[in-house]
Design an enzyme around this catalytic site. Structure first.
Site, PDB file in Angstrom:
ATOM      1  N   GLY A  64       9.300  12.558  29.637  1.00 43.73           N
ATOM      2  CA  GLY A  64       8.127  11.956  28.995  1.00 43.73           C
ATOM      3  C   GLY A  64       7.574  12.837  27.891  1.00 43.73           C
ATOM      4  N   ASP A  66       6.141  15.658  25.715  1.00 42.14           N
ATOM      5  CA  ASP A  66       6.187  17.119  25.799  1.00 42.14           C
ATOM      6  C   ASP A  66       4.756  17.633  25.933  1.00 42.14           C
ATOM      7  OD1 ASP A  66       6.206  19.886  25.225  1.00 42.14           O
ATOM      8  OD2 ASP A  66       8.120  19.669  24.170  1.00 42.14           O
ATOM      9  N   LEU A  67       4.417  18.071  27.130  1.00 39.32           N
ATOM     10  CA  LEU A  67       3.026  18.443  27.422  1.00 39.32           C
ATOM     11  C   LEU A  67       2.655  19.764  26.753  1.00 39.32           C
ATOM     12  CD1 LEU A  67       2.841  17.341  31.167  1.00 39.32           C
ATOM     13  CD2 LEU A  67       1.860  16.169  29.186  1.00 39.32           C
ATOM     14  N   HIS A  88       4.891   3.403  20.415  1.00 39.64           N
ATOM     15  CA  HIS A  88       4.857   1.950  20.226  1.00 39.64           C
ATOM     16  C   HIS A  88       5.924   1.501  19.238  1.00 39.64           C
ATOM     17  CE1 HIS A  88       0.403   1.717  21.714  1.00 39.64           C
ATOM     18  NE2 HIS A  88       1.212   2.380  22.513  1.00 39.64           N
ATOM     19  N   ASP A 143       1.257   4.586  30.288  1.00 43.47           N
ATOM     20  CA  ASP A 143       1.325   4.055  28.917  1.00 43.47           C
ATOM     21  C   ASP A 143       2.782   3.798  28.578  1.00 43.47           C
ATOM     22  OD1 ASP A 143       2.407   6.527  28.049  1.00 43.47           O
ATOM     23  OD2 ASP A 143       0.464   7.318  27.454  1.00 43.47           O
TER      24      ASP A 143
HETATM   25  C1  LHQ Z   1       8.537  19.963  30.412  1.00 42.73           C
HETATM   26  C2  LHQ Z   1       8.142  18.649  30.716  1.00 42.73           C
HETATM   27  C3  LHQ Z   1       7.252  17.989  29.857  1.00 42.73           C
HETATM   28  C4  LHQ Z   1       7.233  19.900  28.548  1.00 42.73           C
HETATM   29  C5  LHQ Z   1       9.477  19.310  32.266  1.00 42.73           C
HETATM   30  N1  LHQ Z   1       6.826  18.656  28.781  1.00 42.73           N
HETATM   31  N2  LHQ Z   1       8.093  20.576  29.328  1.00 42.73           N
HETATM   32  C6  LHQ Z   1       1.565  10.152  25.952  1.00 42.73           C
HETATM   33  C7  LHQ Z   1       0.745  10.556  24.878  1.00 42.73           C
HETATM   34  C8  LHQ Z   1       0.095  11.806  24.810  1.00 42.73           C
HETATM   35  C9  LHQ Z   1      -0.161  12.664  25.746  1.00 42.73           C
HETATM   36  C10 LHQ Z   1       0.273  12.660  27.068  1.00 42.73           C
HETATM   37  O1  LHQ Z   1       1.195  11.804  27.590  1.00 42.73           O
HETATM   38  C11 LHQ Z   1       1.750  10.683  27.140  1.00 42.73           C
HETATM   39  C12 LHQ Z   1       2.669  10.016  28.029  1.00 42.73           C
HETATM   40  C13 LHQ Z   1       3.323  10.827  29.120  1.00 42.73           C
HETATM   41  O2  LHQ Z   1       4.527  10.877  29.139  1.00 42.73           O
HETATM   42  S1  LHQ Z   1       2.335  11.582  30.270  1.00 42.73           S
HETATM   43  C14 LHQ Z   1       3.489  12.247  31.424  1.00 42.73           C
HETATM   44  C15 LHQ Z   1       4.145  13.472  30.895  1.00 42.73           C
HETATM   45  N3  LHQ Z   1       5.162  13.929  31.805  1.00 42.73           N
HETATM   46  C16 LHQ Z   1       4.889  14.525  32.953  1.00 42.73           C
HETATM   47  O3  LHQ Z   1       3.764  14.695  33.380  1.00 42.73           O
HETATM   48  C17 LHQ Z   1       6.091  15.062  33.732  1.00 42.73           C
HETATM   49  C18 LHQ Z   1       6.067  16.574  33.734  1.00 42.73           C
HETATM   50  N4  LHQ Z   1       7.239  17.082  34.400  1.00 42.73           N
HETATM   51  C19 LHQ Z   1       7.360  17.110  35.743  1.00 42.73           C
HETATM   52  O4  LHQ Z   1       6.508  16.666  36.500  1.00 42.73           O
HETATM   53  C20 LHQ Z   1       8.618  17.717  36.280  1.00 42.73           C
HETATM   54  O5  LHQ Z   1       9.188  18.532  35.293  1.00 42.73           O
HETATM   55  C21 LHQ Z   1       9.654  16.659  36.724  1.00 42.73           C
HETATM   56  C22 LHQ Z   1       9.136  15.936  37.991  1.00 42.73           C
HETATM   57  C23 LHQ Z   1       9.939  15.641  35.632  1.00 42.73           C
HETATM   58  C24 LHQ Z   1      10.990  17.366  37.065  1.00 42.73           C
HETATM   59  O6  LHQ Z   1      10.723  18.431  37.983  1.00 42.73           O
HETATM   60  P1  LHQ Z   1      11.826  19.560  38.221  1.00 42.73           P
HETATM   61  O7  LHQ Z   1      13.142  18.914  38.408  1.00 42.73           O
HETATM   62  O8  LHQ Z   1      11.291  20.425  39.295  1.00 42.73           O
HETATM   63  O9  LHQ Z   1      11.927  20.361  36.826  1.00 42.73           O
HETATM   64  P2  LHQ Z   1      10.884  21.425  36.243  1.00 42.73           P
HETATM   65  O10 LHQ Z   1       9.485  20.977  36.446  1.00 42.73           O
HETATM   66  O11 LHQ Z   1      11.271  22.796  36.705  1.00 42.73           O
HETATM   67  O12 LHQ Z   1      11.188  21.282  34.668  1.00 42.73           O
HETATM   68  C25 LHQ Z   1      12.289  21.965  34.026  1.00 42.73           C
HETATM   69  C26 LHQ Z   1      11.782  22.534  32.717  1.00 42.73           C
HETATM   70  O13 LHQ Z   1      11.360  21.446  31.878  1.00 42.73           O
HETATM   71  C27 LHQ Z   1      10.534  23.409  32.929  1.00 42.73           C
HETATM   72  O14 LHQ Z   1      10.562  24.416  31.954  1.00 42.73           O
HETATM   73  P3  LHQ Z   1      10.952  25.942  32.388  1.00 42.73           P
HETATM   74  O15 LHQ Z   1      10.813  26.714  31.126  1.00 42.73           O
HETATM   75  O16 LHQ Z   1       9.999  26.329  33.472  1.00 42.73           O
HETATM   76  O17 LHQ Z   1      12.381  25.850  32.868  1.00 42.73           O
HETATM   77  C28 LHQ Z   1       9.401  22.461  32.592  1.00 42.73           C
HETATM   78  O18 LHQ Z   1       8.234  23.099  32.147  1.00 42.73           O
HETATM   79  C29 LHQ Z   1      10.019  21.647  31.495  1.00 42.73           C
HETATM   80  N5  LHQ Z   1       9.359  20.325  31.404  1.00 42.73           N
HETATM   81  N6  LHQ Z   1       8.727  18.278  31.880  1.00 42.73           N
HETATM   82  N7  LHQ Z   1       6.875  16.718  30.061  1.00 42.73           N
END
Ligand code: LHQ
Length: 261
Positions: A64, A66-67, A88, A143
């Site tokens: 999704g 990039d936070l 969109h 969204d």
């Molecule tokens: C990430 C991300 C990520 C950056 C993993 N960003 N780095 C629209 C408009 C404007 C604002 C806000 O939002 C939106 C729409 C949206 O999409 S809101 C939802 C955004 N996405 C999320 O909240 C998901 C965030 N990610 C997670 O919850 C987990 O990463 C998941 C469940 C997807 C996967 O978990 P794991 O398999 O345990 O992987 P991980 O968490 O260890 O992630 C691997 C790497 O990827 C890690 O970086 P690192 O340097 O520690 O290896 C994460 O920081 C990075 N990453 N998602 N969205």
């Protein structure tokens, strides 16, 4: 075509677009949103392209938005504007592309990544894939079209529960609920999708495109309107080379040679 964040490959009428920021599980930054939109636009412009595949590099499909990228923005950053100018346009480009898009869902699809998966036409998932409406984990509402697509596929009760719990929907449950068309063993994902895409690329692609348009239109129509639109679109399909060829091939007991026109 030089892209930074996606791979774009064409092989015999099939384009494969690979989201390619694996270090973030293919999180969407502005460049990736723009490039993916452009890639689908190119698919629409090129008559030689008859089917598109969307997949992710590495172990994720897309995590999704990039936070980290969003957090860097100042107070003047408007999410609404970001959605309008970015996601969109991408979603509408995909839905309006009159060619089938197959998602090869290789791993997790979270947040807007889930929304983009839902904007494809046919979803084939690896047994390692999963889906998370991650928005509520960061205090947001769903969204990227998820409020529109998901209740239509699985019903509002299930969609709402996924939204407020942000629980992971594993591939087998996604299959049972109709979020994906098929689940295959991980190593068979790309061969399965490529074989299917190659088959679709040989098909009556004008009719495939008109079918996509007609089915999307029907969501907004009464039965009377839908019947009228079907008749109008069928007239268009029936004026095609592919219709004449399809009927001729049937009568001659041979395989049709469709040209997508
Ligand atoms: C990430 C991300 C990520 C950056 C993993 N960003 N780095 C629209 C408009 C404007 C604002 C806000 O939002 C939106 C729409 C949206 O999409 S809101 C939802 C955004 N996405 C999320 O909240 C998901 C965030 N990610 C997670 O919850 C987990 O990463 C998941 C469940 C997807 C996967 O978990 P794991 O398999 O345990 O992987 P991980 O968490 O260890 O992630 C691997 C790497 O990827 C890690 O970086 P690192 O340097 O520690 O290896 C994460 O920081 C990075 N990453 N998602 N969205």
């Amino acid at each position: 075509m030089a892209y930074e964040t996606i791979l774009f490959e064409r092989h015999d009428g099939v384009v494969t677009i690979t989201l390619n920021r694996p270090e973030t599980l293919n999180a969407f930054n502005d460049t990736m949103i723009r490039e993916t939109t452009d890639a689908f636009k190119q698919c629409g412009k090129d008559p030689a392209v008859r089917c598109a595949i969307l997949t992710g590099a590495g172990r994720g499909f897309s995590s999704g938005q990039d936070l980290a990228d969003v957090q860097k923005r100042g107070d003047e950053f408007s999410i609404a504007e970001h959605l309008r100018q970015g996601y969109h346009r991408l979603i509408l480009e995909m839905v309006r592309l009159e060619k089938p898009i197959i998602a090869a869902i290789n791993g997790v699809a979270a947040g807007a990544g889930f929304g983009i998966a839902l904007a494809t036409d046919i979803r084939i998932a690896s047994d390692k894939a999963s889906f998370i409406l991650a928005f509520s984990r960061v205090g947001l509402i769903p969204d990227s079209g998820t409020n529109w697509f998901l209740p239509r596929l699985i019903g509002q009760g299930r969609a709402y529960e996924l939204a407020i719990t942000a629980d992971r929907l594993p591939a087998d449950q996604a299959l049972a609920w109709g979020v994906v068309n098929r689940v295959v063993p991980h190593d068979e994902l790309m061969p399965t999708v490529q074989e299917f895409a190659a088959r679709l690329a040989q098909g009556a692609s004008l009719a495939y495109g008109l079918t996509k348009r007609t089915m999307y239109r029907a969501w907004e129509q009464s039965l009377e309107e839908a019947l009228g639109y079907e008749a109008y679109m069928q007239e268009t399909a029936a004026r095609s080379h592919d219709y004449r060829e399809g009927v001729q091939a049937f009568l001659e007991k041979r395989a049709p040679r469709f040209q997508g026109r």
